[in-house]
Design a protein around this motif. Sequence first.
Motif, short mmCIF file in Angstrom:
data_model
loop_
_atom_site.label_atom_id
_atom_site.label_comp_id
_atom_site.label_asym_id
_atom_site.label_seq_id
_atom_site.Cartn_x
_atom_site.Cartn_y
_atom_site.Cartn_z
N PHE A 393 14.85 2.62 -28.07
CA PHE A 393 13.89 1.51 -28.56
C PHE A 393 12.66 2.27 -29.04
O PHE A 393 12.14 1.69 -30.24
CB PHE A 393 13.58 0.63 -27.38
CG PHE A 393 12.58 -0.32 -27.69
CD1 PHE A 393 13.10 -1.55 -28.37
CD2 PHE A 393 11.15 -0.33 -27.45
CE1 PHE A 393 12.07 -2.55 -28.77
CE2 PHE A 393 10.35 -1.04 -27.71
CZ PHE A 393 10.67 -2.42 -28.51
N PHE A 404 7.69 -6.33 -37.49
CA PHE A 404 7.49 -7.29 -36.61
C PHE A 404 6.20 -8.08 -36.86
O PHE A 404 5.22 -7.48 -37.11
CB PHE A 404 7.17 -6.65 -35.24
CG PHE A 404 8.43 -5.79 -34.57
CD1 PHE A 404 9.27 -6.82 -33.99
CD2 PHE A 404 8.65 -4.73 -34.95
CE1 PHE A 404 10.83 -6.11 -33.44
CE2 PHE A 404 9.83 -3.88 -34.26
CZ PHE A 404 10.78 -4.72 -33.79
N GLU A 409 8.48 -11.19 -31.03
CA GLU A 409 9.54 -10.44 -31.66
C GLU A 409 9.79 -9.09 -31.09
O GLU A 409 11.07 -8.73 -30.90
CB GLU A 409 9.26 -10.40 -33.05
CG GLU A 409 9.38 -11.63 -33.81
CD GLU A 409 8.99 -11.60 -35.61
OE1 GLU A 409 9.01 -10.36 -35.99
OE2 GLU A 409 8.64 -12.50 -35.98
N SER A 412 11.64 -9.61 -27.90
CA SER A 412 13.02 -9.91 -27.91
C SER A 412 13.83 -8.48 -28.35
O SER A 412 15.15 -8.72 -27.91
CB SER A 412 13.18 -11.02 -29.36
OG SER A 412 12.64 -12.18 -28.87
N ALA A 413 13.28 -7.97 -29.11
CA ALA A 413 14.15 -6.68 -29.37
C ALA A 413 14.10 -5.62 -28.20
O ALA A 413 15.06 -4.92 -28.08
CB ALA A 413 13.13 -5.82 -30.60
N GLN A 416 17.10 -6.82 -26.32
CA GLN A 416 18.38 -6.60 -27.02
C GLN A 416 18.67 -5.35 -26.62
O GLN A 416 19.99 -4.93 -26.64
CB GLN A 416 18.21 -6.89 -28.61
CG GLN A 416 18.28 -8.26 -28.70
CD GLN A 416 17.88 -8.56 -30.23
OE1 GLN A 416 17.69 -7.45 -31.10
NE2 GLN A 416 17.43 -9.76 -30.70
N GLN A 417 17.65 -4.38 -26.64
CA GLN A 417 18.14 -2.79 -26.30
C GLN A 417 18.52 -2.66 -24.49
O GLN A 417 19.41 -1.77 -24.38
CB GLN A 417 16.79 -1.94 -26.59
CG GLN A 417 16.86 -0.54 -26.33
CD GLN A 417 17.95 0.04 -27.31
OE1 GLN A 417 18.08 -0.11 -28.39
NE2 GLN A 417 18.80 0.77 -26.75
#
Length: 418
Positions: A393, A404, A409, A412-413, A416-417
């Motif tokens: 990440f 970003f 945002e 959210s990333a 996802q990681q």
Amino acid sequence: MSFEEFKPLNEKSLVDYIKATPALSSRIGDKYEELVIKEVGDGNLNFVFIVAGSTGSLVIKQALPYIRCIGESWPMTKERAYFEATTLRKHGALSPDHVPEVYHFDRTMALIGMRYLEPPHIILRKGLVAGIEYPFLAEHMSDYMAKTLFFTSLLYHDTTEHRRAVTEFCGNVELCRLTEQVVFSDPYRVSTFNRWTSPFLDDDAKAVREDSTLKLEIAELKSMFCERAQALIHGDLHTGSVMVTQDSTQVIDPEFSFYGPMGFDIGAYLGNLILAFFAQDGHAAEGNDRKDYKKWILRTIEQTWNLFNKKFVALWDQNKDGAGEAYLADIYNNVEVLKLVRENYMRNLLHDSLGFGAAKMIRRIVGVAHVEDFESIEEDKRRAVCERNALEFAKMLLKERRKFKSIGEVVSAIQQQS
């Protein structure tokens, strides 16, 4: 006993020192035989003594002329105590609710006497490892960062005052050089100081050293760190430099302070919260999967930046007709122009913070000094999985930080990681 030249103190000589120093002796009463003194300096650099008396308590911190965790083979100026005491006082005046009071400073002895943050205060990092929620953390840290960064910047100061202040802190060069080495250089080259969870992360560490895009980005951040005197920053604002209870948040240990990029402080803090997030799976146990706690960390990350943004811009608005010379009032007198200036400033600051935060994450996984969040995960393989997720990440964030548009945002990333 004379204290006219530097000497490292121990429990016995510390009592003599306190007796000879009214600013300290007045805090603990005169019953010296009842004093309880405990050395608790688990950091890398200093002696730290807790002194408890019948009528009060205090902390004595003494800088050594070398790095304590390595020894005299790595000399380090004890003048860092001057910069720490000066910053505690300056930041304390700007954010008194979140910086412990300094009672006494002795430049010759490289010694600071200050408020003891009594139990149940603990180091924030330890609280995050234990899975404790702190309801006011985002509120308090955003307040501390907004005030200390805004009021020491050109948004508030004129250039004469700013340059004078920058000059004062130019002397903290050794600790800046230490940061330059361990954050911006060593992780990207073969260094005897680097370590990681081997053999599981051998390939990951090699990949960092061979990543050309990463090197281009870290060079840009290093340049900013060395050249941009934006505000009086703490310089080492990680979760080990914050002490907390449920309703108190206190920032300690600003010995790395200097006039540098604001994003280095914000990023160091947010980056360490992200490390704490990725470490949680390593601390999950039967009956406590840490999923709710991970959500709390992500909420705290998002709230911290959003509250900081709101408070910082509010301070800017309140002081827009003041002495600050970054954006002169008679030039930026159009509402639309000022709005564009602020949006641009805060967007750039977010991107700076994300970059520095990512750099701080990388150095904590493949560099010299690691974090308890991961180190306390006993099983190497399990720890390595958490560290790899954090490292992947961080690498993405360092390379792609400019895409970003909001902290939401970024959160959210992170999800996802994980």
